[in-house]
Design an enzyme around this catalytic site. Sequence first.
Site, PDB file in Angstrom:
ATOM      1  N   TYR A 270      -1.572  -0.161  10.013  1.00 58.92           N
ATOM      2  CA  TYR A 270      -1.589  -0.718   8.798  1.00 58.92           C
ATOM      3  C   TYR A 270      -0.383  -0.365   7.966  1.00 58.92           C
ATOM      4  O   TYR A 270       0.233  -1.250   7.442  1.00 58.92           O
ATOM      5  CB  TYR A 270      -3.109  -0.395   8.205  1.00 58.92           C
TER       6      TYR A 270
ATOM      7  N   SER B  28       0.816  -1.122   0.070  1.00 58.72           N
ATOM      8  CA  SER B  28      -0.054   0.136  -0.008  1.00 58.72           C
ATOM      9  C   SER B  28       0.985   1.126  -0.114  1.00 58.72           C
ATOM     10  O   SER B  28       1.942   1.213   0.676  1.00 58.72           O
ATOM     11  CB  SER B  28      -0.837  -0.049   1.112  1.00 58.72           C
TER      12      SER B  28
END
Length: 248
Positions: free
Chosen positions: A157, A143
């Site tokens: 995350y 990501s």
Amino acid sequence: MTKTLLVTGASSGIGAAVAELAAEQGWDVLVHYNSNRDGAEDTASKVQAKGQRATVFQADLSGADGVKALFADIDAANVKLDGFINNSGAVAVNIPVMEMTPERIKTIMDVNLLGPFHCAAEASRRMARSRGGHGGAIINISSMAAELGSPNTYVDYAAAKAGIDMLTKGLGLELAADGVRVAGVRPGVIDTPIHGKGGLPDRATDLAPSLPMKRSGSAREVAEAVMWLASDKASYVTGTTINVSGGR
């Protein structure tokens, strides 16, 4: 000879888009899901509609036991992997680090770093030529959060995905001479259901004006990059991660 691709987290979003595109390109697909069986069955139906085989597998990949169970089921089905898309992941409600509980942080790390790490290890054991495999490609889904940090959103995350980037680098170097390429993709703001799980279902739309291209990306656009990396067209690409972020 038809190749077989395992896609984890293939019941929706990027995973589902990858599975469908893979079928268009002639791959048989192993469709993994954790809790969304209906979504996985829908993905499998789309793969089959393209004329390819689809097999659905359920497993909780947040721990080593679940990962081992998934790969044991694949072995029992007598399937040889040619590619693995290490996509399974999740976010939690958007909050700053000071408000995160130990339980939340552990869950996010288990799902987004430790589980995918175990999956990559299991896939490596089956694909490496030195272990009797016939090579292939492992593509880890990271990501842009790994580079941007995601302050006040999900730093946990982001940290987990940064770990995935280093997994891609290190494992790519380990397997470079063993017939297995390892690469990664860092999606940016992509219009998928994951934003709703973070408590902001309209996040992709809301952020679009602030992005260089003035729009969010689609799961299909990410899938195109993933499947290029998984294909022989990327035969000299390993140990690296590319951004699919619209310039973000």
